[in-house]
Design an enzyme around this catalytic site. Structure first.
Site, mmCIF file in Angstrom:
data_model
loop_
_atom_site.group_PDB
_atom_site.id
_atom_site.type_symbol
_atom_site.label_atom_id
_atom_site.label_comp_id
_atom_site.label_asym_id
_atom_site.label_seq_id
_atom_site.Cartn_x
_atom_site.Cartn_y
_atom_site.Cartn_z
ATOM 1 N N CYS A 1 10.422 -6.006 6.841
ATOM 2 C CA CYS A 1 9.482 -7.135 6.858
ATOM 3 C C CYS A 1 10.112 -8.362 7.502
ATOM 4 O O CYS A 1 9.449 -9.113 8.222
ATOM 5 C CB CYS A 1 8.985 -7.437 5.451
ATOM 6 S SG CYS A 1 7.875 -6.138 4.856
ATOM 7 N N GLU B 1 3.953 -7.877 2.866
ATOM 8 C CA GLU B 1 4.157 -8.833 3.971
ATOM 9 C C GLU B 1 3.621 -8.260 5.277
ATOM 10 O O GLU B 1 2.969 -8.936 6.066
ATOM 11 C CB GLU B 1 5.648 -9.143 4.149
ATOM 12 C CG GLU B 1 6.311 -9.778 2.951
ATOM 13 C CD GLU B 1 6.907 -8.754 1.993
ATOM 14 O OE1 GLU B 1 6.269 -7.707 1.731
ATOM 15 O OE2 GLU B 1 8.015 -9.004 1.494
ATOM 16 N N ILE C 1 0.869 -1.177 0.000
ATOM 17 C CA ILE C 1 0.000 0.000 0.000
ATOM 18 C C ILE C 1 0.903 1.223 0.000
ATOM 19 O O ILE C 1 1.527 1.537 1.026
ATOM 20 C CB ILE C 1 -0.928 0.004 1.236
ATOM 21 C CG1 ILE C 1 -1.745 -1.298 1.307
ATOM 22 C CG2 ILE C 1 -1.850 1.217 1.197
ATOM 23 C CD1 ILE C 1 -2.506 -1.482 2.614
ATOM 24 N N CYS D 1 4.599 -2.465 3.107
ATOM 25 C CA CYS D 1 4.856 -3.634 2.245
ATOM 26 C C CYS D 1 3.746 -4.677 2.385
ATOM 27 O O CYS D 1 3.051 -4.740 3.406
ATOM 28 C CB CYS D 1 6.168 -4.300 2.639
ATOM 29 S SG CYS D 1 7.643 -3.345 2.274
HETATM 30 N N1 THU Z 1 7.636 -3.954 -1.281
HETATM 31 C C1 THU Z 1 6.909 -4.910 -0.648
HETATM 32 O O1 THU Z 1 5.670 -4.896 -0.675
HETATM 33 N N2 THU Z 1 7.579 -5.865 0.024
HETATM 34 C C2 THU Z 1 8.930 -5.933 0.168
HETATM 35 O O2 THU Z 1 9.433 -6.756 0.910
HETATM 36 C C3 THU Z 1 9.775 -5.038 -0.615
HETATM 37 C C4 THU Z 1 9.080 -3.893 -1.283
HETATM 38 C C5 THU Z 1 6.917 -2.882 -1.994
HETATM 39 C C6 THU Z 1 7.051 -1.519 -1.378
HETATM 40 C C7 THU Z 1 6.808 -0.614 -2.555
HETATM 41 O O3 THU Z 1 5.418 -0.374 -2.655
HETATM 42 C C8 THU Z 1 7.255 -1.413 -3.760
HETATM 43 O O4 THU Z 1 7.399 -2.755 -3.320
HETATM 44 C C9 THU Z 1 8.551 -0.937 -4.368
HETATM 45 O O5 THU Z 1 9.528 -0.867 -3.397
#
Ligand code: THU
Length: 143
Positions: free
Chosen positions: A101, A62, A50, A60
């Site tokens: 995360c 997770e 989000i 993130c």
């Molecule tokens: N992102 C995640 O959702 N999980 C992670 O472990 C790494 C990064 C997302 C955050 C952001 O919205 C996009 O990936 C680019 O960094």
């Protein structure tokens, strides 16, 4: 350290993580991540990343899944599956969890908590939390 996933659990987690990407909110990076978290009692909680115009407020996938579960009273977790890639496209690489995360996983997962990094339905890598966050800092360090 026996926390093996069944084939059925693995398949369900992978399918759910890939599907959870579809609800991600990523208008800035256009990189969508989906996560599916399995509790020890067999419940599954899914989440997507989000993003926020104030980039630092981004959450993130997770952590979305973990915070949904923990806020519903869940405390014991078996595994998480994670899939990431450019919006509207299948993942082209394995999307490993960021450091924040991994630290959240450390708070709620045991050393043998399983992490599936998903590139496709039949293409994934499996790790334990201990492998992805060795010598982690946890609550037992401050007791
Ligand atoms: N992102 C995640 O959702 N999980 C992670 O472990 C790494 C990064 C997302 C955050 C952001 O919205 C996009 O990936 C680019 O960094």
């Amino acid at each position: 350290m026996e926390n093996r996933l069944t084939e059925n659990e693995t398949e369900k987690l992978i399918t759910a993580a890939l599907q959870a990407r579809e609800a991600a909110y990523a208008p800035y990076s256009h990189y969508t991540v989906g996560a599916a978290l399995l509790t020890k009692s067999g419940e599954m909680y899914c989440g997507g990343n989000i993003e926020n115009a104030s980039y630092g407020a981004t959450n993130c996938a997770e952590r979305t899944a973990f915070f949904k579960a923990v806020s519903q009273g869940e405390r014991k977790f078996k595994a998480i599956a994670i899939a990431g890639g450019m919006e509207g496209q299948e993942p082209v690489d394995y999307a490993y969890p960021c450091g924040i995360c991994r630290q959240v996983m450390q708070e709620f997962g045991e050393a043998d908590f399983r992490i599936l990094i998903v590139k496709g339905k039949a293409d994934y890598r499996e790790y334990t939390l201990e492998q992805l966050l060795p010598c982690g800092f946890g609550g037992n360090s401050i007791q």
